[in-house]
Design a protein around this motif. Sequence first.
Motif, PDB file in Angstrom:
ATOM      1  N   UNK A 148       0.805  -1.160   0.040  1.00  0.00           N
ATOM      2  CA  UNK A 148       0.060   0.070  -0.089  1.00  0.00           C
ATOM      3  C   UNK A 148       1.044   1.489   0.038  1.00  0.00           C
ATOM      4  N   UNK A 170       1.345   4.148  -2.985  1.00  0.00           N
ATOM      5  CA  UNK A 170       0.943   5.599  -2.735  1.00  0.00           C
ATOM      6  C   UNK A 170       2.449   6.373  -2.976  1.00  0.00           C
ATOM      7  N   UNK A 188       0.796  11.576  -7.064  1.00  0.00           N
ATOM      8  CA  UNK A 188      -0.561  11.943  -7.409  1.00  0.00           C
ATOM      9  C   UNK A 188      -1.376  11.541  -6.472  1.00  0.00           C
ATOM     10  N   UNK A 189      -2.498  12.196  -6.262  1.00  0.00           N
ATOM     11  CA  UNK A 189      -3.877  11.816  -5.538  1.00  0.00           C
ATOM     12  C   UNK A 189      -4.512  10.521  -6.012  1.00  0.00           C
ATOM     13  N   UNK A 190      -4.116  10.021  -7.156  1.00  0.00           N
ATOM     14  CA  UNK A 190      -5.011   9.019  -7.860  1.00  0.00           C
ATOM     15  C   UNK A 190      -4.149   7.924  -7.443  1.00  0.00           C
ATOM     16  N   UNK A 191      -2.602   8.064  -7.036  1.00  0.00           N
ATOM     17  CA  UNK A 191      -2.024   6.898  -6.159  1.00  0.00           C
ATOM     18  C   UNK A 191      -2.530   6.565  -5.079  1.00  0.00           C
ATOM     19  N   UNK A 192      -2.841   7.766  -4.219  1.00  0.00           N
ATOM     20  CA  UNK A 192      -3.280   7.430  -2.923  1.00  0.00           C
ATOM     21  C   UNK A 192      -4.540   6.655  -2.943  1.00  0.00           C
ATOM     22  N   UNK A 193      -5.268   6.980  -3.857  1.00  0.00           N
ATOM     23  CA  UNK A 193      -6.626   6.711  -4.090  1.00  0.00           C
ATOM     24  C   UNK A 193      -6.601   5.117  -4.431  1.00  0.00           C
ATOM     25  N   UNK A 225      -4.164   3.148  -3.682  1.00  0.00           N
ATOM     26  CA  UNK A 225      -3.401   2.379  -2.390  1.00  0.00           C
ATOM     27  C   UNK A 225      -4.444   2.003  -1.513  1.00  0.00           C
ATOM     28  N   UNK A 226      -5.426   3.277  -0.999  1.00  0.00           N
ATOM     29  CA  UNK A 226      -6.745   3.059  -0.002  1.00  0.00           C
ATOM     30  C   UNK A 226      -7.410   1.991  -0.428  1.00  0.00           C
ATOM     31  N   UNK A 227      -7.772   1.940  -1.835  1.00  0.00           N
ATOM     32  CA  UNK A 227      -8.905   0.870  -2.326  1.00  0.00           C
ATOM     33  C   UNK A 227      -8.216  -0.603  -2.067  1.00  0.00           C
ATOM     34  N   UNK A 273      -5.888  -0.968   0.035  1.00  0.00           N
ATOM     35  CA  UNK A 273      -5.659  -1.425   1.642  1.00  0.00           C
ATOM     36  C   UNK A 273      -7.065  -1.973   2.287  1.00  0.00           C
ATOM     37  N   UNK A 302      -6.633  -0.356 -10.594  1.00  0.00           N
ATOM     38  CA  UNK A 302      -6.216   0.981 -10.127  1.00  0.00           C
ATOM     39  C   UNK A 302      -4.738   0.865  -9.362  1.00  0.00           C
ATOM     40  N   UNK A 350      -3.432  -0.721 -17.669  1.00  0.00           N
ATOM     41  CA  UNK A 350      -4.757  -1.431 -17.617  1.00  0.00           C
ATOM     42  C   UNK A 350      -4.632  -2.733 -18.216  1.00  0.00           C
TER      43      UNK A 350
END
Lengths: 129, 514
Positions: free
Chosen positions: B148, B152, B156-161, B163-165, B167, B236, B307
């Motif tokens: 995770x 992240x 980018x914010x996308x990477x955090x998104x 990673x959280x998904x 997680x 993602x 993808x």
Amino acid sequence: MIDFASLLTTDLVGLATTRHAYLLFVLLSTIGLYMLIANQNLVKKVIGVNMFQTGIFLFFITSAYRVGGRAPIVEGAGPYVSPLPQVIVLTAIVVGISLTAVGLALSIRLYNEYGTLRADALREVIGDE
Amino acid sequence: MSDVLLALLVTVPLLTAIFPLLFGLRYENAGWPIALAGSLVVTAMASSLAWEIFTAPTEAGQRLVHEMAGYPAPYGIELVGDGLSALIALLIGVVSVAVLIYGRSTGPQTNAFYSGLLLLMGGLLGMTLTGDLFNLFVFLEIVGLVTYALVASDDSGMAAYGALKYLFLGTVGASLYLIGVGYLLVATGSLNMLDLQARIAELGYTDPLVQAAFGFILIGLMLKIAVFPLHTWQPDAYTYAPDTVSAYISALVSTTAAYALIRISFDVFTVDFFAANPLITDAVVLVASISIVVGSLLAAMQTEIKRVFAYSSVAQFGMIVVAIGLNSRTALLGAVIHLVGHGLMKATLFMGAGILSSAYGATTISDYAGLAKRSPITSGGLAVTGLALVGIPPSIGILGKWYIALGAVESGSWSVAIVIFISTLLTLTYVARIIETLYFNAPPEASHEEAAASESVDHVAAADSPVADGGHTNRVATERIVVVAVLAVSTVALFASVDLFTELLDPVFGRFFQ
């Protein structure tokens, strides 16, 4: 195959009074899982994951229980509760805390970036299918 | 009986993980050499482990055991090395070295990143070598947590998104696995894999608690492997992660989870469990077959290159899981070969895509138009590895698929063989599309003119075409291209390795299929 007839005749009252900890495990875990899926707030999703895991910890601790058992610090006469599940839960708690920390840190990053903690709003911004 | 090499394989990367951060306090670029040294040491140890097992004269010598802290087996945790785990350990070492060389000039170059990579390596090796179910959970979570964080590590914010998904779903997967382990503990009172094997046999394979335990472990690990419909986190995470991380986790993280599923299915529950529960076996085969077809279809529908590769992993891991349900020695040999082969191929594909994206900003298939002329080696590597993924001989891709399909036919599951054939055709459609665009599509007219014009005036960005920055070419470090070329050649060269695989795996499978 599942024998539905015997399932119905199971002593439900007996189950609720003597096995209530297991019922609580199922209840806690499913509530946590439901919260993770249905709630759109990221922080509440993290709380849901925590509840789900807490339910599992409860299951382990319950499985170690025995009537009249003492804490498994071996000195003097027994009987002791089983020490193995307790060790497992201790380790799993540590893992759970690390997960919460990483989850919250990522939530903060997302909030700083997009100004929202709602998963549906984030999906819209990012364009996730 | 104690083999220290096994303990060192796990502890060396975990301990080395401290040093990039520690030396990072003084020297800014301390991380990379330390991480490379660590992974070279791991590769050397994994090779010597594999060699030791390969050349062992006796049956006992082919299963090395290390008792942690000297506690004997059912009570203490033991590390086990046999042909199967040595193979995966070797894969981890080789891919780590390749990714580190590739990542020297790219990717997140912070010391924390290199510490994370070493931690991940330690976790993966732990999963590979442990002989204890709860220990496996701990390593599963170490791998999860570090993955995770690494996903992240892109800013980018996308990477955090992504990673959280990952997680949320990864934690649910690991927790479901833990419930399964808990059920087994309640049913038998043991956590040691070999000990459990005997105790489950004693208890009976149709005991509801044992069945439920397998169900939870199966679903939990399938979430980690990303088998359809539990794959939603995976595209993602792979797409938004930095290229280096995509290559590393796509090659190793799901692979080790699939290895764990194979290990638990055959070492703890054994083939007799599958024979006694045809419903569970059929369910595994059905879900995995759907995963093969849907994964391939989804991959063929994507336009973004990362993808495409991510969804293609869903299909390839479907094939590996299907082999578990088929319950045939031939199919399992295919699954293990495909596990190794897929790891190498996906690492190569993601690295190749990373080079093209950092050189030309090309991230979608249409961006690839005519790039083969401008970077022939990378495009060649992508094409060769892509064809290997389809299963064109001679390559390691055909070996795995061939044996899985052969096993399916041998055990009378014609439908699975047909599913694998359909998926091969679908794989060909998306790989052929990439190759066609790379080699035979002319680059868009606009970029030619712009390339000429950009010498005087930099007005490239004004053009509204998808390859708006086609005129700009960033220099790519040579070692990145070399790594891709070497790995691509290795996927072809490994076609000749089938005897090595059989010889290394024979004693393990001998135990699985007594």
